[in-house]
Design a protein around this motif. Structure first.
Motif, PDB file in Angstrom:
ATOM      1  N   ASN A 165       0.870  -1.177   0.000  1.00 42.49           N
ATOM      2  CA  ASN A 165       0.000   0.000   0.000  1.00 42.49           C
ATOM      3  C   ASN A 165       0.908   1.228   0.000  1.00 42.49           C
ATOM      4  OD1 ASN A 165       0.925   0.227   2.632  1.00 42.49           O
ATOM      5  ND2 ASN A 165      -1.008  -0.475   3.550  1.00 42.49           N
ATOM      6  N   SER A 166       0.354   2.402   0.073  1.00 39.82           N
ATOM      7  CA  SER A 166       1.165   3.621  -0.022  1.00 39.82           C
ATOM      8  C   SER A 166       2.118   3.742   1.158  1.00 39.82           C
ATOM      9  CB  SER A 166       0.244   4.846  -0.109  1.00 39.82           C
ATOM     10  OG  SER A 166      -0.612   4.911   1.032  1.00 39.82           O
ATOM     11  N   SER A 167       1.713   3.258   2.336  1.00 40.94           N
ATOM     12  CA  SER A 167       2.578   3.344   3.505  1.00 40.94           C
ATOM     13  C   SER A 167       3.793   2.444   3.349  1.00 40.94           C
ATOM     14  CB  SER A 167       1.785   2.969   4.764  1.00 40.94           C
ATOM     15  OG  SER A 167       2.617   2.925   5.885  1.00 40.94           O
ATOM     16  N   ARG A 191      -2.844   2.152  -4.905  1.00 41.99           N
ATOM     17  CA  ARG A 191      -2.208   1.381  -3.831  1.00 41.99           C
ATOM     18  C   ARG A 191      -3.077   1.246  -2.581  1.00 41.99           C
ATOM     19  NH1 ARG A 191       3.855   3.895  -4.716  1.00 41.99           N
ATOM     20  NH2 ARG A 191       4.366   2.569  -6.515  1.00 41.99           N
ATOM     21  N   ASP A 192      -3.948   2.217  -2.332  1.00 40.02           N
ATOM     22  CA  ASP A 192      -4.767   2.138  -1.124  1.00 40.02           C
ATOM     23  C   ASP A 192      -6.190   1.667  -1.389  1.00 40.02           C
ATOM     24  OD1 ASP A 192      -2.738   2.948   0.612  1.00 40.02           O
ATOM     25  OD2 ASP A 192      -3.103   5.070   0.207  1.00 40.02           O
ATOM     26  N   ASN A 193      -6.536   1.422  -2.647  1.00 33.32           N
ATOM     27  CA  ASN A 193      -7.894   0.952  -2.933  1.00 33.32           C
ATOM     28  C   ASN A 193      -7.925  -0.262  -3.855  1.00 33.32           C
ATOM     29  OD1 ASN A 193      -7.390   2.063  -5.492  1.00 33.32           O
ATOM     30  ND2 ASN A 193      -8.376   4.010  -4.949  1.00 33.32           N
ATOM     31  N   THR A 243      -5.991  -3.751  -3.537  1.00 33.78           N
ATOM     32  CA  THR A 243      -5.039  -4.570  -2.799  1.00 33.78           C
ATOM     33  C   THR A 243      -4.978  -5.965  -3.405  1.00 33.78           C
ATOM     34  OG1 THR A 243      -5.564  -3.346  -0.786  1.00 33.78           O
ATOM     35  CG2 THR A 243      -4.400  -5.448  -0.538  1.00 33.78           C
TER      36      THR A 243
END
Length: 944
Positions: free
Chosen positions: A199-201, A237-239, A241
């Motif tokens: 993800n973005s993190s 990246r956050d939606n 997965t």
């Protein structure tokens, strides 16, 4: 012979009674032949912390070892799961972790290490472990065999101080969100094929990338920085997965299995297979294919509104996978060779718009050759000429574009650049559930498949901590379950791993278990037949009263024959001399389904009931065929025999039923051989003590009842009146002391002898039945009636019938038949009018009154008008009488409905017992007192 007696009792208790009608053998549920609550003690290792990964190492010289990864530790155990050593892998920054000093120092405080990856090099004796600490760095552990045991001798940190930065970190391998990996070794290097959830993190902190191929440097200080990758674009990246469930290598390819949204912006999930070539490192030949595992109902809704109709199910989220070569049987079912590799997937149906699985699982088999073929055909549709415009897909990895369709493969020099780009194959690979939705209500969490001989066995773990061992066969209508047992540890079973060809390792919670591929044992088979019919590789045999393996039996251990088992029989009693047909119920009556004389010699079956023989009737027995396979939730074996007549010295009393089966040895490895005994049969001597009624009309129809003892014994009954049969009213129930029949018509009057025949033996009644002249009904008076009113039937020979009834019917409404009073004279019968449902007190009904004489319905019909029951109000208030005082000379009584019936009935009114000749008016009845009436001071009673 005493064998299986304990099991007989258990099975009898499980039998369910059938409904009314002809007697049938109670069916035995299949569930009673196996006891899946039997506990099995398996070798296990408690890691004292949730198990994260397991790896199995084997050495060409023979020694093997099991590596168990938990947080901050890697346990080394023997194949018998005896702990040999522990390697501390964290927390990073703690003095306890010695190997942590091999990697760069941690800048923050102590950091736990979750061992996301635990991999073995396919060529070298190396173990790789990759954790979540320090951005997913890996260790290489060199293995050696010392004194016959595997040990870790050297550990290296796969990290280089140069070449790693947040934007590009070749040594950052494991993602804290999950990583799946396969190591492919060549003659010069080892390559890590990695699939990681990001993800973005995670991407901002030394992203491991979504898909990448990394070469381990020969200096063993990390990975080469020239690696290639595909990763989810920043905007997704956050939606969007991607969850990497499993990876494996086969020949020239490495495969990843993923669960991901169908496309960006959608919440519906599906399963994909991603393929990478081992001949390239730049991922140009990266392909994806949707795997479609489903159940297709064959039985559609029979009628609208049927709630339990089967439905089609899409098992869209993969839970676990394993690749293996199938056994010959399954390969034949799938239309492939038994040398082909097959991808076996344990799938579940997810909740709507979620990847969270429901408790509804399936297993689908995808031959890899056919998957590869589908990918090649899909690329031809993408790149070849003459096809419709297709999107290349993978828009979450790369910009959206259409396939060019500009390649002429027949040209002298073909432009193949279209093939050199990652592509989603547009067609899904569709397979159906091998278990035909028999695992509805179960959530599978792990799978390992082995071929044992020509049989393919799936070893399946569930979310409830159980292991299933089931034979895989194409879309079977029933599950061939070899074992179903609990590990005794709550929680999902994970990580099935194989050791050579004989052992499996499962994890659940903090423990690792070792299981032989042939199963945990045989004790869950409750019957000899199912024990010996288990797959031969299970090594099951019958030992006294249980199913065991040879080393568990201290007595005679049998693998080739079973005795029959009796669970019930019918009837329970029989006359001493009759040829009673006895139906035997149970199991293991034959080694094959049909009672074919060509396969069963006439002498194979012997039945004895007490001292009397019972001849087996093959045709009668064959009529009790088993249900079609699709309906086999229960079963029963049936044998019908006929008792041989008893001799003159035959005596009554209890008797045992003994069935002996001696099938000859044949090509089959299983036969039925032995005896079974079941008590509860009784030989009796029926006796008729009374005949009721003793007379009836010559035309027949009288319901005759024979009373006595043991009249319901036997299997067939006939009642004869002289030479004519008296049809039975129904099959006698066991224990009843009465037989009922309907008297036939007679050719003359007078006495007729009655006899009951049971199974060919005669039992006479003590008195004859008297035929009298037929009755005749000429009239009914009055011509109207109401409930309870007295009707007089007029005719001749009315005393010839024992029972007379009347019934009224009008406008489709029929009353219950009411019985008349006994005949007072041959010419007259008195009957009370039956109740007829009126909605109001003022309506009437015109219909037919039937006179039923000894069951002869409809012979006499008379038109009749029916009225509601009249009411006399004053008399009701005074208990049916009205007290008059001296001086009263006229009586007035209010009524409702009496004036209506006055037209067809005679209405009388008495005062003190003397008729006062009433006058029936609209709503009242009046009359003057008779002059000769002398009233007492207390008055006189009045009656209407």
């Amino acid at each position: 012979m005493g064998l299986l007696c304990r099991i007989c009792l258990l099975l009898v208790l499980a039998l369910a009674p059938l409904g009314a009608g002809a007697w049938q053998c109670p069916r035995i549920p299949y569930s009673s032949t196996r006891n899946f609550s039997i506990p099995y003690a398996l070798p296990s290792l408690d890691a004292s912390s949730p198990v994260q990964n397991v790896a199995v190492f084997t050495d060409s010289a023979g020694p093997a070892a099991i590596f168990v990864a938990v947080r901050n530790r890697i346990l080394l155990a023997s194949p018998e799961l005896r702990l040999l050593s522990v390697l501390v892998t964290g927390p990073v920054g703690s003095a306890e972790c010695e190997i942590c000093r091999l990697c760069p120092a941690a800048t923050d405080g102590p950091e736990d290490t979750d061992n996301v990856l635990l991999l073995l090099d396919p060529l070298e004796p190396w173990l790789y472990s990759c954790g979540t600490a320090r951005h997913g760095l890996c260790y290489q552990h060199q293995l050696e065999v010392l004194d016959g045991k595997v040990a870790i001798t050297t550990t290296r940190c796969l990290y280089s101080a140069t070449g790693n930065r947040p934007a590009s970190c070749p040594d950052c391998v494991a993602s804290p969100l999950g990583t799946s990996a396969t190591v492919v070794a060549t003659s010069y290097a080892s390559f890590f094929y990695l699939g990681s959830t990001v993800n973005s993190s995670v991407a901002a902190r030394y992203s491991p990338q979504s898909v990448s191929v990394r070469r381990l440097k020969g200096t063993l200080d990390g990975f080469s920085d020239d690696f290639q990758w595909l990763t989810v674009l920043p905007q997704y990246r956050d939606n969007y997965t991607i969850h990497y469930v499993h990876s494996f290598a086969d020949r020239d390819h490495v495969y990843f299995l993923t669960v991901q949204p169908e496309r960006p912006g959608l919440a519906a999930y599906h399963t994909r297979l991603a393929r990478l070539s081992t001949h390239e490192r730049d991922l140009r030949h990266y392909r994806e294919l949707v795997l479609d595992c489903r159940f297709e109902s064959k039985r559609r809704r029979r009628r609208s509104g049927e709630e339990d109709a089967e439905r089609d199910v899409a098992y869209n989220v993969l839970q676990a996978a394993h690749t293996a070569r199938p056994g010959a049987r399954l390969a034949r079912d799938l239309g492939i060779n038994d040398t082909d590799m097959v991808l076996f997937g344990a799938f579940a149906e997810s909740w709507p718009e979620s990847r969270v699985p429901q408790e509804d699982s399936a297993v689908c088999a995808f031959p890899l050759r056919l998957l590869n073929q589908a990918m090649e055909e899909g690329m031809e549709k993408c790149c070849g000429t003459g096809h419709q415009s297709l999107l290349r897909g993978l828009s979450f990895f790369q910009p959206a574009e259409y396939c060019p369709h500009n390649v002429n493969l027949s040209a002298p020099v073909a432009n193949t650049s279209c093939w050199d780009q990652p592509t989603l194959i547009p067609a899904a690979s569709h397979k159906v559930d091998l278990f035909n939705r028999h695992l509805a209500g179960v959530l599978l969490t792990s799978i390992f498949v082995t071929a044992l001989g020509d049989v393919t066995v799936a070893h399946l773990g569930t979310a409830e901590g159980r292991i299933f061992q089931i034979v895989l066969q194409r879309s079977s209508s029933y599950l061939l379950t070899l074992a179903n047992f609990s590990l005794g540890e709550p929680g999902p079973v994970r990580g099935a791993m194989g050791l050579q060809s004989h052992s499996l390792f499962f994890t659940a919670g903090t423990k690792v278990w070792r299981l032989n591929v042939t199963g945990p044992g045989c004790r869950h088979f409750s019957t000899c037949q199912h024990c010996l019919r288990a797959e031969r590789f299970m090594g099951c045999g019958w030992c006294r009263d249980g199913c065991t393996r040879r080393h568990e039996c201290t007595g005679l251990w049998v693998q080739d024959s079973c005795p029959p088992v009796l669970t019930d029989f019918h009837p329970r009693s029989a006359p001493l001399q009759g040829r009673t047909r006895v139906t035997l119920c149970g199991m293991t009556f034959r080694s094959h389904l049909d009672l074919d004389p060509r396969r069963s010699s006439p002498g194979a079956y012997r039945v004895a009931v007490g001292r009397r023989g019972c001849t087996v009737l093959p045709e009668e027995s064959r009529s009790h065929r088993p249900l079609p396979t699709s309906r086999r939730k229960d079963f029963v074996d049936v044998l019908v025999c006929e008792l041989e007549p008893g001799g003159p010295t035959a005596a009554g009393g209890p008797a045992d039923v003994v069935l002996t089966v001696e099938e000859p040895a044949g090509p089959s490895s299983f036969r039925v051989h032995g005896s079974t005994t079941l008590g509860g049969f009784v030989f009796v001597e029926p006796h008729i003590s009374a005949l009721h009624p003793p007379f009836g009309p010559r035309g027949g129809g009288t319901h005759i009842s024979l009373h006595g003892t043991h009249l319901s014994a036997g299997s067939s009954w006939r009642v004869m009146v002289n030479s004519s049969e008296c049809p039975l009213a129904g099959q006698p129930r066991q224990g009843d002391g009465a037989i009922q029949c309907t008297a036939p018509a007679a050719s003359g009057l007078g006495a007729a002898w009655v006899a009951l025949w049971i199974d060919g033996e005669e039992f006479p009644a003590p008195l004859p039945f008297q035929y009298r002249p037929d009755p005749f009904v000429s009239a009914i008076v009055p011509s109207c009636s109401y409930e309870g009113s007295m009707l007089t039937i007029i005719g001749t020979h009315l005393d010839s019938v024992y029972r007379a009834k009347i019934r009224f019917e009008a406008s489709g409404v029929r009353t219950e038949a009411t019985e008349c009073e006994g005949s007072q004279a041959p010419e007259r019968l008195l009957c009370h009018g039956p109740a007829f449902p009126f909605e109001s007190k003022v309506e009437t009904a015109s219909g037919n009154l039937s006179v039923l004489l000894d069951g002869a319905a409809g012979r006499w019909l008379f038109r009749l008008r029916y009225y509601p029951q009249p009411e006399v109000f004053a008399l009701e208030q005074e208990g049916g009488r009205l007290r008059l005082k001296p001086g009263d000379d006229e009586i007035e009584v209010h009524q409702l409905g009496l004036d209506a019936v006055a037209t067809c009935m005679n209405i009388t009114m008495t005062v003190g017992g003397q008729d006062c000749h009433p006058n029936v008016l609209k709503n009242e009845v009046t009359c003057r007192l008779p002059r000769e009436l002398h009233l007492r001071p207390a008055g006189a009673p009045v009656e209407v």
